[in-house]
Design a protein around this motif. Structure first.
Motif, mmCIF file in Angstrom:
data_model
loop_
_atom_site.group_PDB
_atom_site.id
_atom_site.type_symbol
_atom_site.label_atom_id
_atom_site.label_comp_id
_atom_site.label_asym_id
_atom_site.label_seq_id
_atom_site.Cartn_x
_atom_site.Cartn_y
_atom_site.Cartn_z
ATOM 1 N N VAL A 195 1.329 -1.154 0.022
ATOM 2 C CA VAL A 195 -0.146 -0.161 -0.026
ATOM 3 C C VAL A 195 1.285 1.493 0.115
ATOM 4 C CG1 VAL A 195 -1.944 1.761 1.665
ATOM 5 C CG2 VAL A 195 -2.274 -1.038 1.061
ATOM 6 N N GLU A 196 1.858 1.321 0.724
ATOM 7 C CA GLU A 196 3.008 2.379 0.656
ATOM 8 C C GLU A 196 3.294 2.612 -0.407
ATOM 9 O OE1 GLU A 196 5.541 2.628 3.826
ATOM 10 O OE2 GLU A 196 4.496 2.682 5.376
ATOM 11 N N ARG A 197 4.076 1.469 -1.310
ATOM 12 C CA ARG A 197 4.281 1.742 -2.503
ATOM 13 C C ARG A 197 3.718 2.315 -3.593
ATOM 14 N NH1 ARG A 197 6.482 -3.298 -3.665
ATOM 15 N NH2 ARG A 197 8.817 -3.751 -1.524
ATOM 16 N N GLU A 198 2.120 2.220 -3.535
ATOM 17 C CA GLU A 198 0.777 2.371 -4.462
ATOM 18 C C GLU A 198 0.769 3.987 -3.888
ATOM 19 O OE1 GLU A 198 -0.864 -2.629 -3.634
ATOM 20 O OE2 GLU A 198 -2.252 -0.501 -3.392
ATOM 21 N N VAL A 199 0.818 4.174 -2.840
ATOM 22 C CA VAL A 199 0.456 5.074 -3.020
ATOM 23 C C VAL A 199 1.622 5.853 -3.073
ATOM 24 C CG1 VAL A 199 0.551 7.036 -0.808
ATOM 25 C CG2 VAL A 199 -0.572 4.692 -0.548
ATOM 26 N N VAL A 200 2.652 5.642 -2.707
ATOM 27 C CA VAL A 200 4.255 7.204 -3.151
ATOM 28 C C VAL A 200 3.800 7.053 -4.814
ATOM 29 C CG1 VAL A 200 6.426 6.825 -3.925
ATOM 30 C CG2 VAL A 200 5.054 6.253 -1.069
ATOM 31 N N ALA A 201 3.313 5.969 -5.454
ATOM 32 C CA ALA A 201 3.809 5.935 -6.753
ATOM 33 C C ALA A 201 2.796 6.842 -7.273
ATOM 34 C CB ALA A 201 3.687 4.562 -7.267
ATOM 35 N N LEU A 202 1.146 6.264 -6.888
ATOM 36 C CA LEU A 202 0.220 7.187 -7.495
ATOM 37 C C LEU A 202 0.430 9.195 -6.898
ATOM 38 C CD1 LEU A 202 -3.294 5.518 -5.914
ATOM 39 C CD2 LEU A 202 -3.531 6.980 -8.162
ATOM 40 N N LEU A 203 0.615 9.511 -5.840
ATOM 41 C CA LEU A 203 1.015 10.138 -5.626
ATOM 42 C C LEU A 203 2.326 10.708 -6.750
ATOM 43 C CD1 LEU A 203 1.849 10.656 -2.434
ATOM 44 C CD2 LEU A 203 -0.533 11.954 -2.791
ATOM 45 N N ALA A 204 3.289 10.556 -6.733
ATOM 46 C CA ALA A 204 4.278 10.604 -7.850
ATOM 47 C C ALA A 204 3.879 11.008 -9.402
ATOM 48 C CB ALA A 204 5.386 9.761 -8.141
ATOM 49 N N LEU A 205 3.681 9.808 -9.767
ATOM 50 C CA LEU A 205 2.555 9.694 -11.696
ATOM 51 C C LEU A 205 1.625 10.680 -12.055
ATOM 52 C CD1 LEU A 205 3.567 5.939 -12.130
ATOM 53 C CD2 LEU A 205 4.851 8.292 -12.592
ATOM 54 N N GLN A 206 0.450 11.130 -10.352
ATOM 55 C CA GLN A 206 -0.979 11.275 -10.844
ATOM 56 C C GLN A 206 -0.864 12.017 -10.535
ATOM 57 O OE1 GLN A 206 -2.605 9.353 -12.871
ATOM 58 N NE2 GLN A 206 -2.163 7.306 -12.681
ATOM 59 N N SER A 207 -0.612 13.016 -9.133
ATOM 60 C CA SER A 207 -0.375 13.746 -8.048
ATOM 61 C C SER A 207 -1.610 15.014 -8.663
ATOM 62 C CB SER A 207 0.639 15.404 -9.305
ATOM 63 O OG SER A 207 1.645 14.969 -9.599
ATOM 64 N N PRO A 208 -2.251 13.479 -7.787
ATOM 65 C CA PRO A 208 -3.497 14.169 -7.861
ATOM 66 C C PRO A 208 -4.283 14.778 -6.355
ATOM 67 C CG PRO A 208 -2.963 11.969 -5.773
ATOM 68 C CD PRO A 208 -2.008 12.402 -6.767
ATOM 69 N N VAL A 209 -5.379 15.936 -6.580
ATOM 70 C CA VAL A 209 -6.084 17.066 -6.158
ATOM 71 C C VAL A 209 -6.789 16.752 -5.122
ATOM 72 C CG1 VAL A 209 -4.431 18.135 -7.009
ATOM 73 C CG2 VAL A 209 -6.643 17.872 -7.836
ATOM 74 N N ALA A 210 -7.244 17.861 -4.326
ATOM 75 C CA ALA A 210 -8.916 17.499 -3.367
ATOM 76 C C ALA A 210 -9.086 16.631 -3.809
ATOM 77 C CB ALA A 210 -9.732 18.467 -5.044
ATOM 78 N N THR A 211 -10.389 15.192 -3.821
ATOM 79 C CA THR A 211 -10.582 14.560 -2.949
ATOM 80 C C THR A 211 -10.166 13.506 -3.454
ATOM 81 O OG1 THR A 211 -13.216 15.613 -3.254
ATOM 82 C CG2 THR A 211 -12.559 12.826 -3.023
ATOM 83 N N ASP A 212 -9.791 12.935 -4.332
ATOM 84 C CA ASP A 212 -8.287 11.570 -4.119
ATOM 85 C C ASP A 212 -7.667 12.011 -4.231
ATOM 86 O OD1 ASP A 212 -10.095 11.537 -7.025
ATOM 87 O OD2 ASP A 212 -9.595 13.058 -8.686
ATOM 88 N N LEU A 213 -7.127 12.960 -3.663
ATOM 89 C CA LEU A 213 -5.671 12.964 -2.863
ATOM 90 C C LEU A 213 -6.199 13.286 -1.454
ATOM 91 C CD1 LEU A 213 -2.665 14.081 -1.863
ATOM 92 C CD2 LEU A 213 -3.426 16.528 -1.922
ATOM 93 N N ARG A 214 -7.408 13.486 -0.993
ATOM 94 C CA ARG A 214 -7.331 13.150 0.591
ATOM 95 C C ARG A 214 -7.846 10.919 0.571
ATOM 96 N NH1 ARG A 214 -12.010 17.497 1.290
ATOM 97 N NH2 ARG A 214 -13.955 15.667 0.683
ATOM 98 N N ILE A 215 -8.286 10.707 -1.275
ATOM 99 C CA ILE A 215 -7.977 8.630 -0.746
ATOM 100 C C ILE A 215 -7.407 9.061 -0.459
ATOM 101 C CG2 ILE A 215 -9.467 7.526 -1.964
ATOM 102 C CD1 ILE A 215 -11.118 9.259 -2.852
ATOM 103 N N VAL A 216 -6.123 9.132 -1.315
ATOM 104 C CA VAL A 216 -5.149 8.877 -0.845
ATOM 105 C C VAL A 216 -4.216 8.914 0.366
ATOM 106 C CG1 VAL A 216 -2.207 8.839 -2.149
ATOM 107 C CG2 VAL A 216 -4.642 8.847 -3.709
ATOM 108 N N VAL A 217 -4.326 10.286 0.666
ATOM 109 C CA VAL A 217 -3.776 9.905 2.085
ATOM 110 C C VAL A 217 -3.950 9.206 2.984
ATOM 111 C CG1 VAL A 217 -3.568 11.906 4.104
ATOM 112 C CG2 VAL A 217 -2.084 12.592 1.665
ATOM 113 N N SER A 218 -5.271 9.243 2.921
ATOM 114 C CA SER A 218 -6.276 8.678 3.806
ATOM 115 C C SER A 218 -5.657 7.226 3.769
ATOM 116 C CB SER A 218 -7.967 8.859 4.285
ATOM 117 O OG SER A 218 -8.397 7.875 4.057
#
Lengths: 215, 215
Positions: A59-82
């Protein structure tokens, strides 16, 4: 057609649901090992914890990949951080089940839990399993009402936990200090397991609504 | 000239260092409240916890803003993610100090800790304060050697914790079950405080080196 981002979020969510499921299963088995002084089952809980640790790393790897490659914002970012925080919570739930199993193993072939309080632990075990299930359902459904309800289930755990202490503190307690120490720690492990499930519920509520649930 | 990103990272790091400092201070005062049955000091620890909770919220907001506006990658991303986890750890350290203070308050005007084991708790308190300080220093310096050393300090805590149990389990224990329950929980709170500091050290080590420390 879902975007690559949402596909990755789906994978993350599935892993988090699986982590809660494993934590609930671990507590179910740990409780059984505890109440039946079942050494093999205790050993299995201890061994199986590695799967949960592995999922946490995934999960930590998936989260870091998501943040690095997709740069989510707003609700999407909240889902990833949570998601990152929920993974830590679910791993902790599994670790608390592991602690229960270790006490069962340490006291084997004796029972760590005297007959007089075994029903309290059976109930705490059932509530814990239900909480693991509810945390999983909240994560998978993203339903804020379901997520907020976890707090009510925790009230039942707190009530059993207080009852346990009242039995231990009773002057008629005849099992001595060593048993009281085990039972104090065990009670704490179940209570903390429940707290972590509540926190997962609160984060799901927040990630969906942007508001903190009334506590 | 530092970039806006690095300026924000500096602010985040300063907040995390402050959180560890507050957690260490809380445990120092909670230990004093416990050993001297000092109700006012116990109340102060309980009230002061709000500052730590506020900082945790600040850090989460800073992390989300950093991720949304700067889209960090590689080492920078690792620092931000690890900062989020360290904030959770430092808040938990403060919550454990709060639990110690609450036991001191509950037993007042009695002492929760009998004279016979007060030196063990004085030592666990000193080690906890040192661990809070080391976690702060590791975060602020980013020095992996310093970060890895926190595990050694935790060994001293584990040793005191084991000693506590050996005293409680001794047949000569004359303070009864109620005191044993308090002391079991208190011992657990100090031990978990130390574990959280170790985790902070491990994350600092990882964020700087990209490797997990030998455990």
């Amino acid at each position: 057609v879902r975007s690559a981002f949402h596909h990755q979020i789906d994978l993350l969510t599935a892993d988090l649901g699986r982590m809660c499921e494993l934590a609930g299963l671990a507590m179910e088995r740990a409780t059984q090992a505890l109440l039946q002084a079942d050494l093999l089952l205790a050993e299995q809980v201890i061994t199986d914890h590695d799967e949960l640790l592995g999922l946490r790393v995934d999960v930590e790897r998936e989260v870091v990949a998501l943040l690095a490659l997709q740069s989510p914002v707003a609700t999407d970012l909240r889902i990833v951080v949570s998601g990152l925080q929920n993974a830590a919570g679910a791993e902790r739930m599994g670790a608390l089940a592991l602690h229960v199993a270790k006490i069962a193993r340490r006291r084997h072939p004796d029972h760590a839990v005297p007959q007089e309080v075994s029903e309290i632990f059976a109930e705490m075990g059932r509530i814990a399993v239900q909480l693991g299930h509810s945390a999983k359902t909240a994560i998978l459904s993203g339903d804020p009402i379901q997520a907020a309800r976890i707090g009510d289930e925790d009230d039942a755990m707190d009530e059993r936990h207080r009852h346990l202490f009242s039995v231990l503190m009773n002057r008629q307690w005849t099992y001595g200090v060593a048993a009281a120490i085990d039972l104090t720690l065990l009670g704490r492990f179940y209570e903390r397991f429940a707290d972590q499930a509540v926190e997962i519920g609160r984060r799901v509520f927040y990630q969906v609504t942007g508001e903190h649930p009334a506590s």
